[in-house]
Structures are given as structure tokens and as C-alpha cells.
Design a protein around this motif. Structure first.
Motif, PDB file in Angstrom:
ATOM      1  N   GLY A 339      37.991 -20.635 -33.448  1.00  0.00           N
ATOM      2  CA  GLY A 339      37.717 -21.854 -34.190  1.00  0.00           C
ATOM      3  C   GLY A 339      37.949 -23.137 -33.426  1.00  0.00           C
ATOM      4  N   PRO A 340      39.157 -23.369 -32.885  1.00  0.00           N
ATOM      5  CA  PRO A 340      39.416 -24.643 -32.195  1.00  0.00           C
ATOM      6  C   PRO A 340      38.491 -24.887 -31.008  1.00  0.00           C
ATOM      7  CG  PRO A 340      41.470 -23.486 -32.670  1.00  0.00           C
ATOM      8  CD  PRO A 340      40.361 -22.532 -32.979  1.00  0.00           C
ATOM      9  N   ALA A 341      38.269 -23.858 -30.202  1.00  0.00           N
ATOM     10  CA  ALA A 341      37.397 -24.014 -29.030  1.00  0.00           C
ATOM     11  C   ALA A 341      35.959 -24.256 -29.458  1.00  0.00           C
ATOM     12  CB  ALA A 341      37.484 -22.778 -28.141  1.00  0.00           C
ATOM     13  N   SER A 342      35.504 -23.550 -30.482  1.00  0.00           N
ATOM     14  CA  SER A 342      34.136 -23.735 -30.978  1.00  0.00           C
ATOM     15  C   SER A 342      33.944 -25.142 -31.522  1.00  0.00           C
ATOM     16  CB  SER A 342      33.823 -22.720 -32.072  1.00  0.00           C
ATOM     17  OG  SER A 342      33.859 -21.399 -31.581  1.00  0.00           O
ATOM     18  N   ALA A 343      34.907 -25.580 -32.347  1.00  0.00           N
ATOM     19  CA  ALA A 343      34.803 -26.903 -32.957  1.00  0.00           C
ATOM     20  C   ALA A 343      34.732 -27.989 -31.894  1.00  0.00           C
ATOM     21  CB  ALA A 343      35.992 -27.146 -33.884  1.00  0.00           C
ATOM     22  N   LYS A 344      35.555 -27.866 -30.866  1.00  0.00           N
ATOM     23  CA  LYS A 344      35.572 -28.872 -29.808  1.00  0.00           C
ATOM     24  C   LYS A 344      34.264 -28.874 -29.022  1.00  0.00           C
ATOM     25  CE  LYS A 344      38.241 -30.438 -25.808  1.00  0.00           C
ATOM     26  NZ  LYS A 344      39.423 -30.173 -24.935  1.00  0.00           N
ATOM     27  N   ALA A 345      33.760 -27.687 -28.692  1.00  0.00           N
ATOM     28  CA  ALA A 345      32.533 -27.587 -27.896  1.00  0.00           C
ATOM     29  C   ALA A 345      31.323 -28.114 -28.656  1.00  0.00           C
ATOM     30  CB  ALA A 345      32.311 -26.133 -27.478  1.00  0.00           C
ATOM     31  N   ILE A 346      31.240 -27.814 -29.941  1.00  0.00           N
ATOM     32  CA  ILE A 346      30.097 -28.261 -30.740  1.00  0.00           C
ATOM     33  C   ILE A 346      30.183 -29.764 -31.007  1.00  0.00           C
ATOM     34  CG2 ILE A 346      28.910 -28.047 -32.963  1.00  0.00           C
ATOM     35  CD1 ILE A 346      29.999 -25.107 -33.010  1.00  0.00           C
ATOM     36  N   ALA A 347      31.406 -30.231 -31.327  1.00  0.00           N
ATOM     37  CA  ALA A 347      31.587 -31.650 -31.644  1.00  0.00           C
ATOM     38  C   ALA A 347      31.294 -32.551 -30.449  1.00  0.00           C
ATOM     39  CB  ALA A 347      33.016 -31.889 -32.140  1.00  0.00           C
ATOM     40  N   GLU A 348      31.392 -32.004 -29.243  1.00  0.00           N
ATOM     41  CA  GLU A 348      31.145 -32.806 -28.039  1.00  0.00           C
ATOM     42  C   GLU A 348      29.767 -33.471 -28.090  1.00  0.00           C
ATOM     43  OE1 GLU A 348      32.005 -34.748 -24.801  1.00  0.00           O
ATOM     44  OE2 GLU A 348      33.428 -33.188 -25.432  1.00  0.00           O
ATOM     45  N   TYR A 349      28.790 -32.779 -28.667  1.00  0.00           N
ATOM     46  CA  TYR A 349      27.423 -33.306 -28.677  1.00  0.00           C
ATOM     47  C   TYR A 349      26.956 -33.645 -30.092  1.00  0.00           C
ATOM     48  CZ  TYR A 349      27.917 -31.446 -24.030  1.00  0.00           C
ATOM     49  OH  TYR A 349      28.402 -31.184 -22.764  1.00  0.00           O
ATOM     50  N   ALA A 350      27.905 -34.016 -30.944  1.00  0.00           N
ATOM     51  CA  ALA A 350      27.562 -34.399 -32.315  1.00  0.00           C
ATOM     52  C   ALA A 350      26.609 -35.583 -32.335  1.00  0.00           C
ATOM     53  CB  ALA A 350      28.833 -34.736 -33.100  1.00  0.00           C
ATOM     54  N   LEU A 351      26.846 -36.558 -31.466  1.00  0.00           N
ATOM     55  CA  LEU A 351      25.987 -37.741 -31.415  1.00  0.00           C
ATOM     56  C   LEU A 351      24.560 -37.345 -31.041  1.00  0.00           C
ATOM     57  CD1 LEU A 351      26.959 -41.154 -29.853  1.00  0.00           C
ATOM     58  CD2 LEU A 351      24.726 -40.161 -29.413  1.00  0.00           C
ATOM     59  N   GLU A 352      24.428 -36.513 -30.014  1.00  0.00           N
ATOM     60  CA  GLU A 352      23.094 -36.078 -29.583  1.00  0.00           C
ATOM     61  C   GLU A 352      22.382 -35.282 -30.681  1.00  0.00           C
ATOM     62  OE1 GLU A 352      25.247 -36.971 -25.782  1.00  0.00           O
ATOM     63  OE2 GLU A 352      25.756 -36.084 -27.698  1.00  0.00           O
ATOM     64  N   CYS A 353      23.149 -34.502 -31.460  1.00  0.00           N
ATOM     65  CA  CYS A 353      22.536 -33.732 -32.554  1.00  0.00           C
ATOM     66  C   CYS A 353      21.936 -34.669 -33.599  1.00  0.00           C
ATOM     67  CB  CYS A 353      23.578 -32.822 -33.199  1.00  0.00           C
ATOM     68  SG  CYS A 353      24.086 -31.432 -32.164  1.00  0.00           S
ATOM     69  N   SER A 354      22.682 -35.708 -33.965  1.00  0.00           N
ATOM     70  CA  SER A 354      22.164 -36.677 -34.936  1.00  0.00           C
ATOM     71  C   SER A 354      20.960 -37.415 -34.380  1.00  0.00           C
ATOM     72  CB  SER A 354      23.269 -37.672 -35.321  1.00  0.00           C
ATOM     73  OG  SER A 354      24.268 -37.071 -36.105  1.00  0.00           O
ATOM     74  N   VAL A 355      21.005 -37.769 -33.108  1.00  0.00           N
ATOM     75  CA  VAL A 355      19.880 -38.447 -32.457  1.00  0.00           C
ATOM     76  C   VAL A 355      18.627 -37.586 -32.533  1.00  0.00           C
ATOM     77  CG1 VAL A 355      18.972 -39.092 -30.184  1.00  0.00           C
ATOM     78  CG2 VAL A 355      21.215 -39.937 -30.922  1.00  0.00           C
ATOM     79  N   ASN A 356      18.757 -36.311 -32.205  1.00  0.00           N
ATOM     80  CA  ASN A 356      17.626 -35.380 -32.259  1.00  0.00           C
ATOM     81  C   ASN A 356      17.087 -35.245 -33.670  1.00  0.00           C
ATOM     82  OD1 ASN A 356      16.975 -33.438 -29.680  1.00  0.00           O
ATOM     83  ND2 ASN A 356      19.032 -34.288 -29.538  1.00  0.00           N
ATOM     84  N   LYS A 357      17.990 -35.159 -34.617  1.00  0.00           N
ATOM     85  CA  LYS A 357      17.592 -34.949 -36.010  1.00  0.00           C
ATOM     86  C   LYS A 357      16.783 -36.125 -36.537  1.00  0.00           C
ATOM     87  CE  LYS A 357      18.101 -34.739 -40.674  1.00  0.00           C
ATOM     88  NZ  LYS A 357      17.858 -35.738 -41.709  1.00  0.00           N
ATOM     89  N   VAL A 358      17.272 -37.334 -36.306  1.00  0.00           N
ATOM     90  CA  VAL A 358      16.578 -38.519 -36.808  1.00  0.00           C
ATOM     91  C   VAL A 358      15.221 -38.680 -36.119  1.00  0.00           C
ATOM     92  CG1 VAL A 358      16.637 -41.035 -36.992  1.00  0.00           C
ATOM     93  CG2 VAL A 358      18.708 -39.709 -37.452  1.00  0.00           C
ATOM     94  N   PHE A 359      15.226 -38.628 -34.795  1.00  0.00           N
ATOM     95  CA  PHE A 359      13.963 -38.808 -34.073  1.00  0.00           C
ATOM     96  C   PHE A 359      12.985 -37.689 -34.425  1.00  0.00           C
ATOM     97  CE2 PHE A 359      10.907 -38.560 -30.682  1.00  0.00           C
ATOM     98  CZ  PHE A 359      10.680 -39.874 -30.330  1.00  0.00           C
ATOM     99  N   GLY A 360      13.465 -36.456 -34.460  1.00  0.00           N
ATOM    100  CA  GLY A 360      12.585 -35.317 -34.717  1.00  0.00           C
ATOM    101  C   GLY A 360      11.955 -35.353 -36.086  1.00  0.00           C
ATOM    102  N   SER A 361      12.744 -35.632 -37.115  1.00  0.00           N
ATOM    103  CA  SER A 361      12.206 -35.644 -38.480  1.00  0.00           C
ATOM    104  C   SER A 361      11.216 -36.787 -38.666  1.00  0.00           C
ATOM    105  CB  SER A 361      13.345 -35.743 -39.504  1.00  0.00           C
ATOM    106  OG  SER A 361      14.112 -36.923 -39.308  1.00  0.00           O
ATOM    107  N   GLU A 362      11.476 -37.927 -38.027  1.00  0.00           N
ATOM    108  CA  GLU A 362      10.569 -39.066 -38.170  1.00  0.00           C
ATOM    109  C   GLU A 362       9.322 -38.896 -37.298  1.00  0.00           C
ATOM    110  OE1 GLU A 362      12.979 -42.611 -37.762  1.00  0.00           O
ATOM    111  OE2 GLU A 362      14.106 -42.118 -39.583  1.00  0.00           O
ATOM    112  N   ALA A 363       9.473 -38.240 -36.154  1.00  0.00           N
ATOM    113  CA  ALA A 363       8.303 -37.940 -35.328  1.00  0.00           C
ATOM    114  C   ALA A 363       7.367 -36.976 -36.057  1.00  0.00           C
ATOM    115  CB  ALA A 363       8.742 -37.342 -33.994  1.00  0.00           C
ATOM    116  N   LEU A 364       7.939 -35.947 -36.678  1.00  0.00           N
ATOM    117  CA  LEU A 364       7.107 -34.981 -37.403  1.00  0.00           C
ATOM    118  C   LEU A 364       6.395 -35.652 -38.574  1.00  0.00           C
ATOM    119  CD1 LEU A 364       6.046 -32.155 -37.919  1.00  0.00           C
ATOM    120  CD2 LEU A 364       8.150 -31.648 -39.178  1.00  0.00           C
ATOM    121  N   ASP A 365       7.107 -36.501 -39.320  1.00  0.00           N
ATOM    122  CA  ASP A 365       6.461 -37.215 -40.421  1.00  0.00           C
ATOM    123  C   ASP A 365       5.299 -38.066 -39.910  1.00  0.00           C
ATOM    124  OD1 ASP A 365       7.750 -36.228 -42.592  1.00  0.00           O
ATOM    125  OD2 ASP A 365       8.805 -38.054 -43.127  1.00  0.00           O
ATOM    126  N   PHE A 366       5.503 -38.727 -38.768  1.00  0.00           N
ATOM    127  CA  PHE A 366       4.431 -39.538 -38.185  1.00  0.00           C
ATOM    128  C   PHE A 366       3.235 -38.663 -37.812  1.00  0.00           C
ATOM    129  CE2 PHE A 366       2.228 -40.976 -34.370  1.00  0.00           C
ATOM    130  CZ  PHE A 366       1.826 -42.254 -34.744  1.00  0.00           C
TER     131      PHE A 366
END
Length: 589
Positions: A339-366
Motif C-alpha cells: 500500500g504505502p509504496a503503491s500510493a507514493k508511486a501513483i501519487a507522484e504523477y497525480a498532476l499529469e493524470c488530471s492533465v491527461n483527463k481534462v485534455f483527453g475528454s475535451e479533445a474527444l468532445d471536440f
């Protein structure tokens, strides 16, 4: 080589040799892609109408066929019946499943947010008990976080878990809302507050007494997926079904949502390619005024822009997949509770995940919106696939945290990391202040992508300048200035998108030669220039909300220096790109 720090792209230059692109896929990756495509074309497409009518028995049967092929166990460790593949492989599967329409969501919910909580946070006993059946499709999983009164505010959940006096079980009571796969799922990852306070995660089995499922929701799109409430009435859950530890549920929920956001973006890549393909084929066949509508420049411009945004999103997603493989390399999810190692490794790129999600969903809608426009009146008719894609795509801006919530998370995550000393954001911003005073504009650019590289660098400086002003002005109250945070998020999203496209084009030019990489360079040029204009506009708007009078005039003067650029012959480039897309009959790079 040290691991890439999440969010560092806004502060540092990235070497194109360090990123992962679709062109880096191995023969094994290409085999996985072909197998997934064959499954969609051979098993799903012939049953499309039946699946869209929501046939539980048919859906579950196809899930088991997917399990036999290994499509459900790609990220499950081999020790627990899976394939233990890398994130690049699972990204490819996610993208290629897009053609399965609602069934892609059914699989995605099962293998992603349904199974991965156990992969990353389960004990060895839990993994041995559940993962083999989840990997084969014998058991189907669902993820249960949202409630009737708590969507974006997940921690306000009212579902309660009362620990028994002897500590052997928990009694769960509450209702979860909009649960994908609920109609036929065997396992539910449920979030509840132990004794009303400790937000925790439980593995709940459908057969446990007190578990019931509400009626199917009547949805606008994704009609072939099951979406029902989960009702828990005095459900006794064994203590060994507590996932990780009491009070750690928020870490599981938010990190699994991070992965969910990234996977959603990967699916959007496939959706964009599919919609573009339908649009191009229709435009080549449809005749108006004695010629194919694809030959009209305005239609060509639409197709070019659809292809450009798909290229940019694809570049972002595969770059991020590489970051995940890099970050999770040291996490052994094949043994015990990590758990602790997984949480740390995944959280490292939390910002990039949100960036991908917003751009991707809006690109697909376009892309689907433009695809429908190209179809004209026929695009509004259900006989044409673009109509369904238009309805289905809309949910992506709501799924996995609304785009509004993600826009608040993106700059918030960056600032929090800076405050913890994980990113040198403040020193970089302070150094920039001195640099701006002596900034001398006026450069000439001759080489391929040289000006685009400069514009990317200026975009980072603009973000740092505006962000520093916002932090200095509002300090702790910045979180209340949601419009400003949203603009800062837009800048961050744009920088990651511009850089991902640029680095991929540079890598392609170096490996394949400038001639073969010409289309990537042209698409990158158009995207970088048009996005840079947006960044300048957002910066001006934000500065005007922060400062006034002489201070505002000074800041705008500095911005004007940073934002100087040569005008690009974008119309001509789009015509060239459109010609390549029309000739190819779909997405091309």
C-alpha cells in the motif's frame, strides 16, 4: 538515472530521448494491439446492437472471453493469475478497446478501478483469494465511491461501517450511486467511514446478506453499460475484507482515481481516432455541388484539426504511460501488501493524470462534435455511429472527477508539492523575476521546430510569472479564487500538451529523419502556435484579476515581451495536413 519528478515539466526542459512515444512500441506491444483489435472486431462488433440494449448475460459472457485472452489480467501480477504487463501494454489495450463502445467502459471499470485497488493495496491473502477470478472474468468488479449526496466531495460520504466488539467484522450501511457494472458485478470496492470518522475501503461480495442493487439508470449515452445504485443494509463484512488499513481509504480512492483518469484519457485516444475515421470516410463518399465534401477547404480544416488534437493527446498519453512504468518499476505488486509504496508511486504523477483527463475528454468532445458536423443531418440519425459517439463522449468530462474539480487539483497539487520542498517552484519563480527585468526580445528562428521550442520555454515563463503573482497576491486564500486556478490549470495543461507533441516530433525527426517526421512537425507547429495565443490571453485575463493600475501595466508589458512570435502560415499547413488525412482515410502521423 533518477526518476522523473511529477510536475517537474513546468520547471525543467525534458530530453526527447527520455520520453515514451507510440513509435517506441515493441513487436510484443503491436501483437497486443492486434489481438485487442481482433477481439473487438470479431466478438464485439457483430453483437453491437444486443450489447447496446444492455444484455447482462451476453456482457458477462464476453467479459469471460476477454479474460481468456488475457485482456482482463494485463495489470494483475503473474503470481495471482494475470500477465503482469507494463503500463504501456495496458494503455494500448485501453486505446484499442474504444471501438467496443459501451463494452469498453464495462471492461475498463472492471480491470481499472474495480481490480487495481486489490492489486496495489490488497494483502497477499486478498490477492490470492480474488485476483485470479478477476483476471479470468469468473468474477466481475465494481468501484463504489459516489453517493446520492456526495460526488466531487467524496470524503463527505455517509456510508458507515461499524466495527464489531470482537473486531471480527464490520457492519456496513449506506447507498452508493451511479455504480458501473453494478447490475452483474460479484465484488464491490466500497468506501465507508468506520465509526463515522475513519474513511476506509472494503471488499464487499454480492452474496453477502443485506447487499441489494437498485434499478438501472436511464442514461443519455453509454447505454450498453450497467449503471445502478448499490444498497447496503446491515451488511456484515469480515475484517479480513478491509483493504489496507482503517483510515487509509482516501489514499486508495484518490490514487485509484488517478489511474482511472489516465486510463480514461487512453480510451479517448482511441475514440478520437475512431471518430476521425468515420468523419473522413463519410466526407470522401458524400457528394455536394458535384464533388466530395472532403474536397472543400473548410471540411479539410476540420479534419486537420481533429487529427492534430488526436496526435497531441496520443503524445501526452504515451508519455505519461512511460512515467508510470518508470515510477512503478520499484513497486513489487506481486507479493504482500504494498500500500504505502503503491500510493507514493501513483501519487507522484497525480498532476499529469488530471492533465491527461481534462485534455483527453475535451479533445474527444471536440473531435466527435466536428465529426457530427461533417456528417450534417445524417450525423443526428442513430443509424450513423457518430451519433452514438456524440452521446457517449459527454460523460468523460464528468467521470473520474469533473473537469472543474481536476482544474482545481492541477495547480493545487503543484503548489502543495512546492510547499513540501518536492519541487523548486518558488526558487524558479524568484529567479525568473530578475530575468524578466533584463529580458531582451527579438530572435530569429530557422531550424525545424526551433521557434516552437522557444514558445514552449516562454509558456513556462509566463506560467511562472502569473502563478507567482497569484500566490503573492492571495496567499492562503488562493484556493477560493477558482477562476484564477482554472486559468493556471489551463496553462499547465497546455504546456504539457505542447511539450509532449514537440518532444515526440523531435524524436521522430531524429530517428526517422525530417522527411518522415514532417507531418508530426507540421501538426506540432500549428498546435504550439495556436495554443501559445491562448496562453497569452489567459495570462492577460489572470493578471487583470490580480493587479491594477501601474502594476498591471508593468506586468502586461513584460507579458508582451514574452509573448512575441512570428505568425505561422497555419491555413496552408492545415490544408497540407488535411490532404494527408483524406488520402489515408483516417488518423495519420
Amino acid at each position: 538515472m533518477s526518476k522523473t519528478i511529477g510536475g517537474s515539466f513546468i520547471l525543467e526542459d525534458t530530453d526527447y530521448r527520455s520520453i515514451v512515444t507510440p513509435e517506441d512500441c515493441t513487436e510484443e506491444h503491436r501483437m497486443i494491439a492486434r489481438m485487442t483489435e481482433d477481439f473487438v472486431e470479431g466478438e464485439i462488433a457483430p453483437l453491437d446492437e444486443e450489447l447496446e440494449a444492455l444484455d447482462y448475460e451476453l456482457t458477462v459472457g464476453l467479459l469471460r472471453k476477454a479474460g481468456e485472452l488475457g485482456l482482463l489480467g494485463a495489470e494483475v501480477p503473474e503470481a495471482y493469475g494475470g500477465l503482469g504487463l507494463d503500463k504501456l501494454s495496458s494503455t494500448i489495450i485501453n486505446e484499442k478497446l474504444s471501438g467496443a463502445s459501451s463494452f469498453a467502459l464495462t471492461i475498463g471499470a472492471h480491470v481499472g478501478i474495480g481490480t487495481l485497488p486489490i492489486v496495489y493495496f490488497g494483502s497477499d491473502e486478498q490477492k490470492r483469494k480474488y485476483l485470479p477470478a478477476l483476471a479470468s472474468g469468473e468474477k466481475i468488479a465494481a468501484y463504489c465511491l459516489t453517493e446520492p449526496s456526495s460526488g466531487s466531495d467524496a470524503l463527505a460520504a455517509r456510508t458507515m461501517a461499524q466495527r464489531s466488539e470482537d473486531g471480527t467484522f464490520y457492519t456496513l450501511n449506506g447507498t452508493k450511486q451511479f455504480i458501473t457494472n453494478a447490475g452483474f458485478a460479484d465484488l464491490f470496492i466500497v468506501y465507508a467511514k468506520v465509526n463515522g470518522t475513519a474513511f476506509s475501503t472494503f471488499i464487499v461480495e454480492r452474496t453477502m446478506e443485506g447487499v441489494s442493487i437498485g434499478p438501472e439508470e436511464k442514461k443519455m449515452g453509454i447505454k450498453g453499460s450497467s449503471t445502478c445504485p448499490l444498497i447496503l443494509e446491515d451488511v456484515k463484512v469480515p475484517a479480513e475484507n478491509l483493504l489496507w488499513e482503517e483510515g487509509k481509504g482516501h489514499l486508495i480512492a484518490f490514487n485509484i482515481l488517478n489511474i482511472g483518469r489516465f486510463k480514461l484519457a487512453a480510451g479517448c485516444v482511441g475514440g478520437c481516432k475512431d471518430a476521425l475515421g468515420y468523419a473522413v470516410r463519410y466526407a470522401r463518399e458524400r457528394k455536394q455541388f458535384g464533388r466530395a465534401v472532403a474536397s472543400f477547404p473548410l471540411i479539410g480544416s476540420k479534419l486537420a484539426e481533429m487529427n492534430i488534437r488526436t496526435y497531441v493527446l496520443e503524445s501526452m498519453v504515451y508519455r505519461t504511460a512511460g512515467l508510470f512504468d518508470e515510477g512503478l518499476a520499484g513497486v513489487d505488486s506481486g507479493s504482500g501488501s504494498v500500500g504505502p509504496a503503491s500510493a507514493k508511486a501513483i501519487a507522484e504523477y497525480a498532476l499529469e493524470c488530471s492533465v491527461n483527463k481534462v485534455f483527453g475528454s475535451e479533445a474527444l468532445d471536440f473531435v466527435v462534435d466536428e465529426g457530427m458536423q461533417i456528417h450534417g443531418g445524417y450525423g443526428y440519425i442513430r443509424e450513423y455511429r457518430i451519433e452514438r459517439m456524440y452521446r457517449d463522449s459527454r460523460i468523460n468530462r464528468i467521470f473520474e472527477g469533473t473537469n472543474e474539480i481536476n482544474r482545481l487539483l492541477i495547480p493545487g497539487t503543484l503548489i502543495k508539492r512546492a510547499m513540501k520542498g518536492e519541487l523548486p517552484l518558488i526558487p524558479k519563480a524568484m529567479a525568473l523575476q530578475a530575468e524578466l527585468l533584463s529580458l531582451v526580445p527579438g530572435q530569429s528562428f530557422e531550424g525545424v521546430l526551433e521557434e516552437e521550442t522557444h514558445l514552449l520555454a516562454m509558456s513556462k515563463k509566463i506560467f511562472l510569472m502569473v502563478g507567482a503573482q497569484a500566490v503573492q497576491k492571495f496567499q492562503a486564500k488562493l484556493e477560493e479564487e477558482q477562476e484564477i486556478l482554472s486559468r493556471l490549470a489551463d496553462m499547465l495543461i497546455s504546456v504539457y500538451a505542447m511539450e509532449s507533441a514537440l518532444l515526440r516530433a523531435k524524436k521522430r525527426n531524429t530517428v526517422s529523419g525530417e522527411e518522415k517526421g514532417r507531418l508530426a512537425s507540421e501538426m506540432t507547429s500549428v498546435f504550439v502556435h495556436q495554443t501559445f495565443v491562448d496562453i497569452e490571453r489567459w495570462a492577460r485575463e489572470t493578471l487583470a484579476a490580480i493587479e491594477s493600475g501601474d502594476m498591471l501595466r508593468t506586468q502586461l508589458s513584460v507579458l508582451k515581451k514574452l509573448a512575441r512570435r512570428q505568425e505561422l502560415p497555419a491555413i496552408a499547413l492545415r490544408r497540407t495536413i488535411a490532404g494527408r488525412v483524406i488520402d489515408a482515410g483516417g488518423y495519420v502521423v
